[in-house]
Scaffold this motif. Structure first.
Motif, PDB file in Angstrom:
ATOM      1  N   ALA A 158     -10.404   9.549   8.880  1.00 13.32           N
ATOM      2  CA  ALA A 158      -9.605  10.399   9.764  1.00 13.32           C
ATOM      3  C   ALA A 158      -8.329   9.694  10.194  1.00 13.32           C
ATOM      4  O   ALA A 158      -7.256  10.310  10.267  1.00 13.32           O
ATOM      5  CB  ALA A 158     -10.432  10.802  10.981  1.00 13.32           C
ATOM      6  N   VAL A 159      -8.422   8.409  10.468  1.00 22.77           N
ATOM      7  CA  VAL A 159      -7.233   7.636  10.839  1.00 22.77           C
ATOM      8  C   VAL A 159      -6.234   7.638   9.687  1.00 22.77           C
ATOM      9  O   VAL A 159      -5.034   7.884   9.865  1.00 22.77           O
ATOM     10  CB  VAL A 159      -7.620   6.190  11.212  1.00 22.77           C
ATOM     11  CG1 VAL A 159      -6.373   5.339  11.436  1.00 22.77           C
ATOM     12  CG2 VAL A 159      -8.503   6.184  12.457  1.00 22.77           C
TER      13      VAL A 159
ATOM     14  N   TRP B 251      -1.249   9.463   7.132  1.00 24.94           N
ATOM     15  CA  TRP B 251      -0.627  10.035   5.929  1.00 24.94           C
ATOM     16  C   TRP B 251       0.118  11.319   6.270  1.00 24.94           C
ATOM     17  O   TRP B 251       1.216  11.565   5.770  1.00 24.94           O
ATOM     18  CB  TRP B 251      -1.706  10.315   4.882  1.00 24.94           C
ATOM     19  CG  TRP B 251      -1.192  10.975   3.647  1.00 24.94           C
ATOM     20  CD1 TRP B 251      -0.706  10.364   2.536  1.00 24.94           C
ATOM     21  CD2 TRP B 251      -1.079  12.392   3.410  1.00 24.94           C
ATOM     22  NE1 TRP B 251      -0.299  11.296   1.614  1.00 24.94           N
ATOM     23  CE2 TRP B 251      -0.513  12.554   2.116  1.00 24.94           C
ATOM     24  CE3 TRP B 251      -1.392  13.526   4.149  1.00 24.94           C
ATOM     25  CZ2 TRP B 251      -0.275  13.807   1.566  1.00 24.94           C
ATOM     26  CZ3 TRP B 251      -1.148  14.778   3.602  1.00 24.94           C
ATOM     27  CH2 TRP B 251      -0.601  14.902   2.326  1.00 24.94           C
ATOM     28  N   ALA B 252      -0.463  12.152   7.127  1.00 28.03           N
ATOM     29  CA  ALA B 252       0.164  13.424   7.486  1.00 28.03           C
ATOM     30  C   ALA B 252       1.490  13.193   8.201  1.00 28.03           C
ATOM     31  O   ALA B 252       2.497  13.836   7.884  1.00 28.03           O
ATOM     32  CB  ALA B 252      -0.777  14.240   8.365  1.00 28.03           C
TER      33      ALA B 252
ATOM     34  N   GLY C 289       7.447  12.923   7.667  1.00 28.70           N
ATOM     35  CA  GLY C 289       8.531  12.118   8.209  1.00 28.70           C
ATOM     36  C   GLY C 289       8.610  12.145   9.724  1.00 28.70           C
ATOM     37  O   GLY C 289       9.701  12.070  10.291  1.00 28.70           O
ATOM     38  N   ILE C 290       7.459  12.219  10.382  1.00 30.59           N
ATOM     39  CA  ILE C 290       7.421  12.308  11.839  1.00 30.59           C
ATOM     40  C   ILE C 290       7.088  10.940  12.429  1.00 30.59           C
ATOM     41  O   ILE C 290       6.001  10.393  12.186  1.00 30.59           O
ATOM     42  CB  ILE C 290       6.379  13.336  12.314  1.00 30.59           C
ATOM     43  CG1 ILE C 290       6.712  14.720  11.750  1.00 30.59           C
ATOM     44  CG2 ILE C 290       6.298  13.380  13.830  1.00 30.59           C
ATOM     45  CD1 ILE C 290       5.635  15.751  11.994  1.00 30.59           C
ATOM     46  N   ALA C 291       8.006  10.383  13.190  1.00 29.80           N
ATOM     47  CA  ALA C 291       7.756   9.103  13.840  1.00 29.80           C
ATOM     48  C   ALA C 291       6.665   9.281  14.886  1.00 29.80           C
ATOM     49  O   ALA C 291       6.663  10.256  15.641  1.00 29.80           O
ATOM     50  CB  ALA C 291       9.027   8.575  14.493  1.00 29.80           C
TER      51      ALA C 291
ATOM     52  N   ASN D 125      -3.314   4.241   1.511  1.00 29.66           N
ATOM     53  CA  ASN D 125      -2.600   5.395   2.075  1.00 29.66           C
ATOM     54  C   ASN D 125      -2.024   5.083   3.448  1.00 29.66           C
ATOM     55  O   ASN D 125      -0.925   5.533   3.794  1.00 29.66           O
ATOM     56  CB  ASN D 125      -3.546   6.597   2.180  1.00 29.66           C
ATOM     57  CG  ASN D 125      -3.867   7.209   0.837  1.00 29.66           C
ATOM     58  OD1 ASN D 125      -3.250   6.876  -0.177  1.00 29.66           O
ATOM     59  ND2 ASN D 125      -4.837   8.095   0.803  1.00 29.66           N
ATOM     60  N   THR D 126      -2.763   4.321   4.246  1.00 30.54           N
ATOM     61  CA  THR D 126      -2.294   3.998   5.591  1.00 30.54           C
ATOM     62  C   THR D 126      -1.132   3.025   5.541  1.00 30.54           C
ATOM     63  O   THR D 126      -0.133   3.195   6.262  1.00 30.54           O
ATOM     64  CB  THR D 126      -3.454   3.425   6.423  1.00 30.54           C
ATOM     65  OG1 THR D 126      -4.539   4.371   6.425  1.00 30.54           O
ATOM     66  CG2 THR D 126      -3.021   3.159   7.855  1.00 30.54           C
TER      67      THR D 126
END
Length: 491
Positions: free
Chosen positions: A183-184, A189-190, A195-197, A223-224
């Motif tokens: 989940a983390v 990744w999302a 592109g959201i800080a 991925n993280t």
């Protein structure tokens, strides 16, 4: 229905004989059972005419059914990878009831439905708009996994969520502390995909780096780390924890995870000596299962990370694999990467085999065609100050010669008073990681460091003027302060 849950023929027989007595829960339960079948059995069920009859009945069930049933039906369609016209009608029926569904459904219902639409690559503007409208409630009342699945769905469909993502970032410590690693990873990744800080989220992940790396699967780690690199978010603890488990990570990862990890290390300006040493020991195995994209990206990461001499054996292996692939198998992005690898290797005195003529021509074209970038008003003001100081200068100068003008033009080539070949780079926020000094005001990114290293290997003295240093000088003493700094730096 429990006795038939693993047998598609038995499940469809129950449907055929009993569906006149079914309610929405029965239909949803049947679909869930079908969705949990092994792939071979699911494929056989989808070829059965009774299954097509079932699908045709589902839109009416969705139009009248409860939120739990609607969610389970949509989730089952995604599990079955159902992309037919009949399933489209079912999803259209869900979309028609979007406001009611989100108002009446539980967070799990909503997360499962969002996941289903995303997994089927099905855009549902009414559903996702309704979800975002209830973002605060959803994040507050959900389990961490449901929040992660919902965020993943928005990112997979490349949908804006102006309320959801800030709400998640606000509760980041709860999510990271209470979640499983998957989940983390999916949440990070999302954010990166859109592109959201999210400074709170990524700081929370880095604070739990040892736990995360110890408990995660290799793909989740890759991925993280990719998410940190994509958002230029410094990750000192995460990098250290990955380095400590590098041998396990390289041994257990697939080629794409290794390639993404290598790329992230390079972008984050992390030398990662243990990772590269482990990969060099397993280089043949990696090359055997990697595709040309993974090979080129990993070679680029090695070169940009300044490892061309230390890991020259691995570099030559990767380069050889890329050359053997042939120019027709290499994408334009990978051609550009190989061009950069060749320049860094040459600058570091590492000899690589010659590229085939066709590939060499493409690499030269990539060097010439790369779009030039400029720091805009920042650079314009610096140009005026250089003129005031009487320092002759040329903007967008091809420091490695005209044939590399596209790839390696520098902001200014300056004729310094001491006669040294001097480059002045006006480095905006994209040249820096987000770190303790603020957004885009941390350590330099890997490509920024690599560019300076390459220029210095070619005999240039490089002066970097960070955007935040420039602003500080202006605040403290205006243009005169900037000119004093330039005069001292350039000599």
């Amino acid at each position: 229905m429990a006795a038939a849950q693993g047998d598609h023929c038995a499940l469809l027989s129950i449907f055929s004989s009993s569906h006149p007595c079914f309610n929405d829960v029965c239909f949803a339960t049947l679909m869930s059972r079908l969705g949990r079948l092994p792939k071979r059995d699911a494929a056989a069920a989808k070829r059965d005419e009774r299954y097509r009859t079932l699908l045709a009945m589902l839109p009416a069930i969705v139009q009248e059914g409860g939120a739990q049933a609607i969610s389970n039906i949509a989730h089952a369609l995604a599990k079955l990878e159902e992309q037919s016209e009949e399933s489209g009608a079912v999803l259209d029926a869900v979309e028609e009831r979007a406001d009611w569904f989100v108002d009446q459904g539980s967070p799990q219902n909503i997360a499962n439905a969002a996941w289903a639409f995303a997994a089927l690559n099905r855009h549902a503007p009414a559903l996702f708009s309704a979800i975002d409208a209830r973002a605060d409630w959803l994040v507050r009342e959900s389990e961490p996994q449901h929040v992660a699945n919902t965020a993943w769905a928005f990112a997979t469909l490349r949908l804006d969520a102006p309320a959801l993502f800030p709400a998640i970032n606000e509760r980041a410590h709860w999510l990271v502390n209470q979640s499983k690693p998957q989940a983390v990873s999916n949440t990070a990744w999302a954010f990166a995909t859109l592109g959201i800080a999210a400074p709170t989220l990524f700081s929370a992940i880095d604070a739990r780096a040892e736990w995360f790396v110890q408990e995660s699967k290799p793909q989740e780690i890759a991925n993280t780390l990719w998410a940190f690199a994509t958002l230029r978010r410094d990750a000192p603890a995460l990098v250290s924890a990955i380095e400590a488990r590098a041998d396990w990570l390289v041994r257990e990862s697939d080629a794409r995870a290794i390639s993404n990890t290598a790329m992230a290390f390079a972008e984050l300006s992390a030398s990662a000596p243990n990772f590269w040493a482990c990969l060099e020991r397993r280089g043949e195995a990696f090359a055997a299962r990697a595709n040309v994209q993974d090979v080129c990206t990993t070679a680029w990461a090695l070169a940009v990370g300044g490892r061309t001499n230390t890991n020259s054996g691995l570099l030559r292996l990767l380069w050889g694999e890329a050359m053997a692939a042939g120019d027709g198998a290499i994408s334009a992005e990978n051609v550009s990467q190989l061009m950069q690898v060749g320049l860094h290797a040459q600058g570091d005195g590492v000899k690589l085999q010659s590229a085939p003529d066709a590939l060499k021509q493409k690499m030269l074209e990539a060097a010439a065609d790369t779009t030039l970038t400029s720091s805009g008003r920042f650079e314009d003001r610096v140009a005026r100050y250089l003129t005031d100081l009487g320092l002759k200068h040329t903007r967008q100068y091809p420091a490695l010669g005209a044939k590399f003008a596209g790839y390696l033009a520098v902001d200014f080539a300056v004729q310094a008073n001491d006669g040294a070949k001097t480059v002045l780079e006006c480095d905006g926020p994209l040249h820096y990681l987000h770190g303790p000094l603020g957004e885009g005001a941390g350590r330099e990114t890997g490509p920024t460091v690599a560019k300076r290293r390459l220029l210095e290997r070619r005999g240039w003295r490089v002066v970097n003027l960070p955007w935040f240093q420039f602003r500080k000088l202006l605040r403290e003493g205006g243009g005169e302060a900037v000119k004093r700094w330039l005069a001292k730096a350039i000599k």
